[in-house]
Scaffold this motif. Structure first.
Motif, PDB file in Angstrom:
ATOM      1  N   ARG A 108      32.021  19.772  15.525  1.00 57.43           N
ATOM      2  CA  ARG A 108      31.876  20.369  16.851  1.00 57.43           C
ATOM      3  C   ARG A 108      30.518  21.059  16.992  1.00 57.43           C
ATOM      4  O   ARG A 108      29.835  20.904  18.003  1.00 57.43           O
ATOM      5  CB  ARG A 108      33.004  21.377  17.092  1.00 57.43           C
ATOM      6  CG  ARG A 108      34.372  20.752  17.273  1.00 57.43           C
ATOM      7  CD  ARG A 108      35.460  21.818  17.203  1.00 57.43           C
ATOM      8  NE  ARG A 108      35.166  22.926  18.098  1.00 57.43           N
ATOM      9  CZ  ARG A 108      35.424  22.932  19.402  1.00 57.43           C
ATOM     10  NH1 ARG A 108      36.010  21.882  19.941  1.00 57.43           N
ATOM     11  NH2 ARG A 108      35.130  23.971  20.147  1.00 57.43           N
ATOM     12  N   TYR A 109      30.134  21.826  15.989  1.00 57.40           N
ATOM     13  CA  TYR A 109      28.860  22.546  16.068  1.00 57.40           C
ATOM     14  C   TYR A 109      27.682  21.570  16.120  1.00 57.40           C
ATOM     15  O   TYR A 109      26.677  21.832  16.789  1.00 57.40           O
ATOM     16  CB  TYR A 109      28.695  23.477  14.870  1.00 57.40           C
ATOM     17  CG  TYR A 109      29.746  24.560  14.771  1.00 57.40           C
ATOM     18  CD1 TYR A 109      30.603  24.835  15.831  1.00 57.40           C
ATOM     19  CD2 TYR A 109      29.896  25.310  13.604  1.00 57.40           C
ATOM     20  CE1 TYR A 109      31.574  25.821  15.744  1.00 57.40           C
ATOM     21  CE2 TYR A 109      30.864  26.299  13.508  1.00 57.40           C
ATOM     22  CZ  TYR A 109      31.706  26.548  14.575  1.00 57.40           C
ATOM     23  OH  TYR A 109      32.666  27.523  14.483  1.00 57.40           O
ATOM     24  N   THR A 110      27.817  20.455  15.418  1.00 56.85           N
ATOM     25  CA  THR A 110      26.754  19.447  15.454  1.00 56.85           C
ATOM     26  C   THR A 110      26.617  18.855  16.853  1.00 56.85           C
ATOM     27  O   THR A 110      25.499  18.647  17.351  1.00 56.85           O
ATOM     28  CB  THR A 110      27.044  18.333  14.434  1.00 56.85           C
ATOM     29  OG1 THR A 110      27.091  18.899  13.114  1.00 56.85           O
ATOM     30  CG2 THR A 110      25.970  17.255  14.479  1.00 56.85           C
ATOM     31  N   ILE A 111      27.749  18.585  17.506  1.00 55.79           N
ATOM     32  CA  ILE A 111      27.704  18.060  18.879  1.00 55.79           C
ATOM     33  C   ILE A 111      27.008  19.053  19.802  1.00 55.79           C
ATOM     34  O   ILE A 111      26.128  18.686  20.600  1.00 55.79           O
ATOM     35  CB  ILE A 111      29.126  17.759  19.388  1.00 55.79           C
ATOM     36  CG1 ILE A 111      29.733  16.592  18.612  1.00 55.79           C
ATOM     37  CG2 ILE A 111      29.107  17.437  20.886  1.00 55.79           C
ATOM     38  CD1 ILE A 111      31.183  16.313  18.962  1.00 55.79           C
ATOM     39  N   ILE A 112      27.380  20.328  19.689  1.00 53.01           N
ATOM     40  CA  ILE A 112      26.783  21.351  20.558  1.00 53.01           C
ATOM     41  C   ILE A 112      25.287  21.476  20.286  1.00 53.01           C
ATOM     42  O   ILE A 112      24.478  21.596  21.214  1.00 53.01           O
ATOM     43  CB  ILE A 112      27.505  22.695  20.359  1.00 53.01           C
ATOM     44  CG1 ILE A 112      28.960  22.582  20.826  1.00 53.01           C
ATOM     45  CG2 ILE A 112      26.793  23.807  21.124  1.00 53.01           C
ATOM     46  CD1 ILE A 112      29.814  23.785  20.488  1.00 53.01           C
ATOM     47  N   ARG A 113      24.904  21.435  19.015  1.00 51.35           N
ATOM     48  CA  ARG A 113      23.476  21.521  18.688  1.00 51.35           C
ATOM     49  C   ARG A 113      22.702  20.327  19.235  1.00 51.35           C
ATOM     50  O   ARG A 113      21.590  20.475  19.761  1.00 51.35           O
ATOM     51  CB  ARG A 113      23.290  21.620  17.169  1.00 51.35           C
ATOM     52  CG  ARG A 113      23.560  23.001  16.597  1.00 51.35           C
ATOM     53  CD  ARG A 113      23.028  23.109  15.180  1.00 51.35           C
ATOM     54  NE  ARG A 113      23.721  22.205  14.274  1.00 51.35           N
ATOM     55  CZ  ARG A 113      24.798  22.534  13.560  1.00 51.35           C
ATOM     56  NH1 ARG A 113      25.310  23.754  13.662  1.00 51.35           N
ATOM     57  NH2 ARG A 113      25.360  21.667  12.750  1.00 51.35           N
ATOM     58  N   LEU A 114      23.282  19.132  19.110  1.00 46.41           N
ATOM     59  CA  LEU A 114      22.606  17.941  19.631  1.00 46.41           C
ATOM     60  C   LEU A 114      22.446  18.018  21.148  1.00 46.41           C
ATOM     61  O   LEU A 114      21.391  17.652  21.692  1.00 46.41           O
ATOM     62  CB  LEU A 114      23.392  16.683  19.246  1.00 46.41           C
ATOM     63  CG  LEU A 114      23.280  16.233  17.788  1.00 46.41           C
ATOM     64  CD1 LEU A 114      24.259  15.107  17.501  1.00 46.41           C
ATOM     65  CD2 LEU A 114      21.854  15.784  17.482  1.00 46.41           C
ATOM     66  N   ILE A 115      23.479  18.476  21.830  1.00 49.67           N
ATOM     67  CA  ILE A 115      23.380  18.629  23.283  1.00 49.67           C
ATOM     68  C   ILE A 115      22.284  19.632  23.624  1.00 49.67           C
ATOM     69  O   ILE A 115      21.454  19.402  24.512  1.00 49.67           O
ATOM     70  CB  ILE A 115      24.738  19.070  23.866  1.00 49.67           C
ATOM     71  CG1 ILE A 115      25.759  17.928  23.748  1.00 49.67           C
ATOM     72  CG2 ILE A 115      24.587  19.486  25.331  1.00 49.67           C
ATOM     73  CD1 ILE A 115      27.164  18.312  24.182  1.00 49.67           C
ATOM     74  N   GLY A 116      22.271  20.764  22.912  1.00 48.90           N
ATOM     75  CA  GLY A 116      21.236  21.760  23.161  1.00 48.90           C
ATOM     76  C   GLY A 116      19.840  21.226  22.896  1.00 48.90           C
ATOM     77  O   GLY A 116      18.906  21.468  23.672  1.00 48.90           O
ATOM     78  N   ASN A 117      19.684  20.487  21.800  1.00 51.68           N
ATOM     79  CA  ASN A 117      18.366  19.925  21.481  1.00 51.68           C
ATOM     80  C   ASN A 117      17.869  19.004  22.587  1.00 51.68           C
ATOM     81  O   ASN A 117      16.686  19.034  22.958  1.00 51.68           O
ATOM     82  CB  ASN A 117      18.429  19.153  20.161  1.00 51.68           C
ATOM     83  CG  ASN A 117      18.633  20.062  18.964  1.00 51.68           C
ATOM     84  OD1 ASN A 117      18.371  21.265  19.034  1.00 51.68           O
ATOM     85  ND2 ASN A 117      19.112  19.504  17.862  1.00 51.68           N
ATOM     86  N   HIS A 118      18.752  18.176  23.124  1.00 56.47           N
ATOM     87  CA  HIS A 118      18.343  17.221  24.158  1.00 56.47           C
ATOM     88  C   HIS A 118      18.144  17.899  25.512  1.00 56.47           C
ATOM     89  O   HIS A 118      17.364  17.408  26.335  1.00 56.47           O
ATOM     90  CB  HIS A 118      19.384  16.103  24.280  1.00 56.47           C
ATOM     91  CG  HIS A 118      19.323  15.108  23.162  1.00 56.47           C
ATOM     92  ND1 HIS A 118      19.961  15.299  21.956  1.00 56.47           N
ATOM     93  CD2 HIS A 118      18.679  13.912  23.055  1.00 56.47           C
ATOM     94  CE1 HIS A 118      19.737  14.264  21.167  1.00 56.47           C
ATOM     95  NE2 HIS A 118      18.961  13.410  21.803  1.00 56.47           N
ATOM     96  N   LEU A 119      18.841  19.006  25.746  1.00 55.59           N
ATOM     97  CA  LEU A 119      18.663  19.712  27.018  1.00 55.59           C
ATOM     98  C   LEU A 119      17.430  20.612  27.004  1.00 55.59           C
ATOM     99  O   LEU A 119      17.008  21.095  28.056  1.00 55.59           O
ATOM    100  CB  LEU A 119      19.908  20.548  27.339  1.00 55.59           C
ATOM    101  CG  LEU A 119      21.138  19.751  27.773  1.00 55.59           C
ATOM    102  CD1 LEU A 119      22.328  20.674  27.971  1.00 55.59           C
ATOM    103  CD2 LEU A 119      20.856  18.973  29.057  1.00 55.59           C
ATOM    104  N   ARG A 120      16.866  20.838  25.846  1.00 49.91           N
ATOM    105  CA  ARG A 120      15.611  21.592  25.781  1.00 49.91           C
ATOM    106  C   ARG A 120      14.395  20.693  25.965  1.00 49.91           C
ATOM    107  O   ARG A 120      13.283  21.188  26.169  1.00 49.91           O
ATOM    108  CB  ARG A 120      15.518  22.342  24.445  1.00 49.91           C
ATOM    109  CG  ARG A 120      16.357  23.606  24.397  1.00 49.91           C
ATOM    110  CD  ARG A 120      16.099  24.415  23.143  1.00 49.91           C
ATOM    111  NE  ARG A 120      16.658  23.785  21.964  1.00 49.91           N
ATOM    112  CZ  ARG A 120      17.907  23.982  21.540  1.00 49.91           C
ATOM    113  NH1 ARG A 120      18.723  24.781  22.215  1.00 49.91           N
ATOM    114  NH2 ARG A 120      18.351  23.381  20.449  1.00 49.91           N
ATOM    115  N   LEU A 121      14.594  19.385  25.893  1.00 48.72           N
ATOM    116  CA  LEU A 121      13.488  18.460  26.128  1.00 48.72           C
ATOM    117  C   LEU A 121      13.168  18.415  27.618  1.00 48.72           C
ATOM    118  O   LEU A 121      14.075  18.465  28.452  1.00 48.72           O
ATOM    119  CB  LEU A 121      13.856  17.057  25.639  1.00 48.72           C
ATOM    120  CG  LEU A 121      14.090  16.902  24.128  1.00 48.72           C
ATOM    121  CD1 LEU A 121      14.604  15.499  23.822  1.00 48.72           C
ATOM    122  CD2 LEU A 121      12.814  17.184  23.356  1.00 48.72           C
ATOM    123  N   PRO A 122      11.893  18.325  27.995  1.00 53.81           N
ATOM    124  CA  PRO A 122      11.549  18.282  29.427  1.00 53.81           C
ATOM    125  C   PRO A 122      12.081  17.021  30.090  1.00 53.81           C
ATOM    126  O   PRO A 122      12.371  16.020  29.427  1.00 53.81           O
ATOM    127  CB  PRO A 122      10.014  18.309  29.417  1.00 53.81           C
ATOM    128  CG  PRO A 122       9.630  17.796  28.067  1.00 53.81           C
ATOM    129  CD  PRO A 122      10.704  18.259  27.125  1.00 53.81           C
TER     130      PRO A 122
END
Length: 244
Positions: free
Chosen positions: A161-175
């Motif tokens: 679960r934490y990996t999914i949340i981190r991946l979503i966060g990483n991609h949402l920080r991209l412009p």
């Protein structure tokens, strides 16, 4: 008489030229006709030869596209199947595979995001906690082993679960201009428990975003997350009030 002789010479030359033209005209006309006909035939032959080439290229392009689509579909099916495995390591592989497909195939990006969000919405069993000495003494060996298995399963689910949340966060920080950015897509976090992972600085743009009935623990990092449809920076209590 000189002028007469000169005139006679010009008349003679004109008559000779006319006779030459009359004699050569049929041959010249035939040559011109056959030259034009040959050129037209050559052009038609070349066009006829190119048509199969163009058709073959179109068929090859279409075949290549279908092959790529089939490969993406196979990758997606395999990744989703991994999420249903009991091993946390295999499920983590499925999570990263889905994120990779979302990056490689923009047409499948929303579908991959939907699957990842659906995994976060699955029923989440709380941490069974550790046992104190009295509890361990009161339990049988089988009960203690079962308790440890539940704790191991919980830690495995948390890591996925934490990996999914981190991946979503990483991609949402991209412009937005980045080809791997997930901004502008839908995210359904209805009822999700955010007790780990990282969404700090995530930027949600457009799309449908739902945090209805979501729960955030004190340790969850949501600093500087923002929504373009929300005035100013978004605070965590604003997220919790976001209508579903």
């Amino acid at each position: 008489m000189r002028w007469w002789r000169r005139r006679w010479v010009w008349w003679t030359a004109g008559i000779v030229l006319a006779l030459v033209v009359l004699l050569l005209w049929p041959t010249t006309a035939v040559a011109i006709y056959y030259t034009a006909s040959n050129a037209r035939s050559a052009r038609q032959t070349a066009e006829a030869a190119l048509r199969p080439v163009d058709h073959n290229e179109a068929v090859q392009r279409r075949t290549h596209e279908l092959t790529e689509q089939g490969q993406v579909t196979d990758r997606f099916t395999a990744a989703v199947a991994r999420l249903g495995e009991t091993s946390p390591a295999v499920r983590l592989g499925g999570v990263h595979a889905l994120a990779g497909i979302a990056d490689d195939a923009p047409a499948m990006r929303q579908t991959c995001i939907n699957v990842l969000c659906a995994y976060l919405r699955l029923p989440y069993t709380p941490d069974p906690g550790s046992l104190d000495n009295d509890q361990q003494t009161a339990m049988t060996t089988e009960e203690r082993e079962a308790h440890e298995r539940r704790r191991a399963e919980f830690r495995g689910r948390c890591e996925v679960r934490y990996t999914i949340i981190r991946l979503i966060g990483n991609h949402l920080r991209l412009p937005v201009g980045d080809p791997r950015s997930w901004q502008g897509h839908d995210f359904d976090f209805t009822g999700v428990i955010f007790d780990g992972g990282d969404l700090h600085g995530a930027c949600f743009t457009a799309g449908t975003i739902s945090f209805a009935r979501a729960t955030f623990t004190d340790g969850f990092d949501f600093r500087s997350a923002s929504f373009l449809w929300w005035p100013g920076r978004l605070r965590r209590r604003d997220v919790l009030r976001r209508p579903g």
